[in-house]
Structures are given as C-alpha cells and as structure tokens.
Enzyme design. Structure first.
Site, short mmCIF file in Angstrom:
data_model
loop_
_atom_site.label_atom_id
_atom_site.label_comp_id
_atom_site.label_asym_id
_atom_site.label_seq_id
_atom_site.Cartn_x
_atom_site.Cartn_y
_atom_site.Cartn_z
N ASP A 8 -10.70 41.55 -32.75
CA ASP A 8 -11.80 42.33 -32.19
C ASP A 8 -12.95 42.34 -33.21
O ASP A 8 -12.90 41.63 -34.24
CB ASP A 8 -11.34 43.73 -31.73
CG ASP A 8 -11.15 44.73 -32.88
OD1 ASP A 8 -11.30 44.34 -34.06
OD2 ASP A 8 -10.85 45.90 -32.59
N HIS A 9 -13.96 43.15 -32.95
CA HIS A 9 -15.15 43.17 -33.81
C HIS A 9 -14.85 43.72 -35.21
O HIS A 9 -15.65 43.55 -36.11
CB HIS A 9 -16.23 44.03 -33.15
CG HIS A 9 -15.74 45.40 -32.78
ND1 HIS A 9 -14.90 45.60 -31.69
CD2 HIS A 9 -15.90 46.60 -33.36
CE1 HIS A 9 -14.59 46.90 -31.62
NE2 HIS A 9 -15.18 47.52 -32.63
N CYS A 66 -7.39 43.36 -35.79
CA CYS A 66 -8.40 44.36 -35.42
C CYS A 66 -8.74 45.12 -36.69
O CYS A 66 -8.39 44.68 -37.79
CB CYS A 66 -7.92 45.25 -34.27
SG CYS A 66 -6.57 46.38 -34.65
N GLY A 67 -9.41 46.26 -36.56
CA GLY A 67 -9.84 46.97 -37.77
C GLY A 67 -8.66 47.35 -38.65
O GLY A 67 -8.66 47.12 -39.86
N THR A 68 -7.66 47.95 -38.03
CA THR A 68 -6.47 48.37 -38.78
C THR A 68 -5.27 47.45 -38.56
O THR A 68 -4.31 47.51 -39.32
CB THR A 68 -6.03 49.77 -38.34
OG1 THR A 68 -5.77 49.73 -36.93
CG2 THR A 68 -7.09 50.82 -38.65
N GLY A 69 -5.29 46.70 -37.49
CA GLY A 69 -4.12 45.91 -37.08
C GLY A 69 -3.17 46.74 -36.22
O GLY A 69 -2.23 46.20 -35.63
N ILE A 70 -3.44 48.05 -36.15
CA ILE A 70 -2.50 48.93 -35.45
C ILE A 70 -2.66 48.80 -33.93
O ILE A 70 -1.69 48.51 -33.22
CB ILE A 70 -2.71 50.40 -35.88
CG1 ILE A 70 -2.38 50.58 -37.37
CG2 ILE A 70 -1.83 51.33 -35.04
CD1 ILE A 70 -2.77 51.94 -37.95
N HIS A 99 14.02 38.22 -40.44
CA HIS A 99 14.89 39.18 -39.77
C HIS A 99 14.48 39.48 -38.33
O HIS A 99 15.34 39.77 -37.49
CB HIS A 99 14.91 40.52 -40.54
CG HIS A 99 15.66 40.44 -41.84
ND1 HIS A 99 15.99 41.55 -42.58
CD2 HIS A 99 16.15 39.37 -42.52
CE1 HIS A 99 16.65 41.17 -43.67
NE2 HIS A 99 16.74 39.85 -43.66
N ARG A 134 23.72 38.97 -37.05
CA ARG A 134 23.31 40.37 -36.89
C ARG A 134 21.84 40.48 -36.51
O ARG A 134 21.44 41.36 -35.73
CB ARG A 134 23.65 41.19 -38.13
CG ARG A 134 22.85 40.89 -39.37
CD ARG A 134 23.34 41.73 -40.55
NE ARG A 134 22.47 41.66 -41.71
CZ ARG A 134 22.39 40.63 -42.55
NH1 ARG A 134 23.14 39.55 -42.36
NH2 ARG A 134 21.56 40.67 -43.59
N HIS A 135 21.03 39.57 -37.03
CA HIS A 135 19.60 39.62 -36.69
C HIS A 135 19.39 39.21 -35.23
O HIS A 135 18.60 39.82 -34.52
CB HIS A 135 18.80 38.73 -37.63
CG HIS A 135 18.92 39.15 -39.06
ND1 HIS A 135 18.70 40.44 -39.47
CD2 HIS A 135 19.27 38.46 -40.18
CE1 HIS A 135 18.90 40.54 -40.76
NE2 HIS A 135 19.26 39.36 -41.22
C1 RB5 Z 1 -12.34 49.39 -33.39
O1 RB5 Z 1 -13.35 50.22 -33.84
C2 RB5 Z 1 -11.00 49.82 -33.96
O2 RB5 Z 1 -10.56 50.97 -33.30
C3 RB5 Z 1 -9.98 48.73 -33.84
O3 RB5 Z 1 -10.44 47.60 -34.50
C4 RB5 Z 1 -8.62 49.00 -34.41
O4 RB5 Z 1 -8.70 49.47 -35.71
C5 RB5 Z 1 -7.73 49.81 -33.56
O5 RB5 Z 1 -6.54 50.01 -33.87
#
Ligand code: RB5
Length: 148
Positions: A8-9, A66-70, A99, A134-135
């Site tokens: 993403d951006h 993305c910004g956090t990858g989360i 694993h 196991r994996h």
């Molecule tokens: C975008 O602003 C941000 O929310 C996205 O890149 C990401 O961090 C979400 O998890």
C-alpha cells in the site's frame, strides 16, 4: 519460482527495495501488482491481488507490505491457502519457512529499514520448509481452521 509483490502507500519505498533484492536471484521471476503511487489505497485490496495469484497457481509465493505489515498480513491470512508471516527480523523469516511453510512474507515499511528488510527477503526466499512430521501436522491443523 515466481514471487508476486504488492504494497500500500505506506511501503512504496520498501517495495522498490524488495524488488531490487529479488533481482539478485536468477531463478526468481517477480510480478509487481502495485500500488505505484503515494495515493492512499486499502491494504486488503493489495493483499487480495497478491494472494489471488498464489491460490490460482500463477505465483508460488508473495510478499505483501503496508505501513506496519500488520493490516496486510491479517488480510492475507483471511484467504484460503495463505500462510502469511509478518517478519521484522531474520530469525522469524527463517522459521516462517522452516516451521510454518509461509507462502507470504509481510513487512512494514514504517517499521523496518531497507537494509534489514533486504536480508529478511534473502533468507526468506532461500529457506525451504523443513518437511518435518510435526510441522506438517501443525500446518494441516492450521489450514483446517479455514473451514470453521
Ligand atoms: C495506512 O495508513 C496504514 O494503516 C497501513 O499501511 C498499515 O499500517 C495497516 O496495518
């Protein structure tokens, strides 16, 4: 091996770096599915683009950023057949392959620098699944959770 890459951006610069690192590997073909500008986009749309290539067999693995990858890793893991691992260190990247047989790597463009991220990518593409009983069992159980 074909690797599909999307961001993403919040991770435009990181995507450029990831694509450059992947060029080091002669056996790796890449597909860049965007985004291509700083304009705001929704990370689930990017996760869908990348993961669709994997589940259809067009790509072997994916890298989502993305910004956090989360957000993008959560979105990717909603798609049947995807095992996305958010890795911001080399050890996790190696383990996610050995694993967990992760078929998608996620990283955060606002979390990790280009240097560490490049090393993570190198390790992640070079590490094979350990194939241990196991994996395999744990992965099968994990994938069965998709049907809950
Ligand atoms: C975008 O602003 C941000 O929310 C996205 O890149 C990401 O961090 C979400 O998890």
């Amino acid at each position: 091996m074909k690797i599909c890459v999307g961001c993403d951006h919040g991770a435009i610069e990181l995507k450029k770096a990831v694509l450059e690192v992947l060029q080091e590997f002669s056996h790796i073909e890449t597909e860049d599915v965007g985004t291509f500008s700083e304009a705001s986009v929704d990370y689930p749309d990017i996760a869908q683009r990348v993961c669709q290539r994997i589940v259809s067999g067009e790509a072997d693995r994916g890298i989502v950023l993305c910004g956090t990858g989360i957000g993008i890793s959560i979105a990717a893991n909603k798609i049947k057949g995807i095992r996305a691992a958010l890795c911001n260190d080399v050890f996790s990247a190696r383990m996610s392959r050995e694993h967990n047989d992760a078929n998608v790597l996620a990283m955060g463009g606002r979390v990790i620098g280009v240097g560490p991220a490049s090393e993570i990518v190198r390790v992640w593409v070079n590490t094979e699944f350990s194939n241990g009983e196991r994996h395999k069992r744990r992965i099968e159980k994990t994938m069965a959770l998709e049907n809950m």
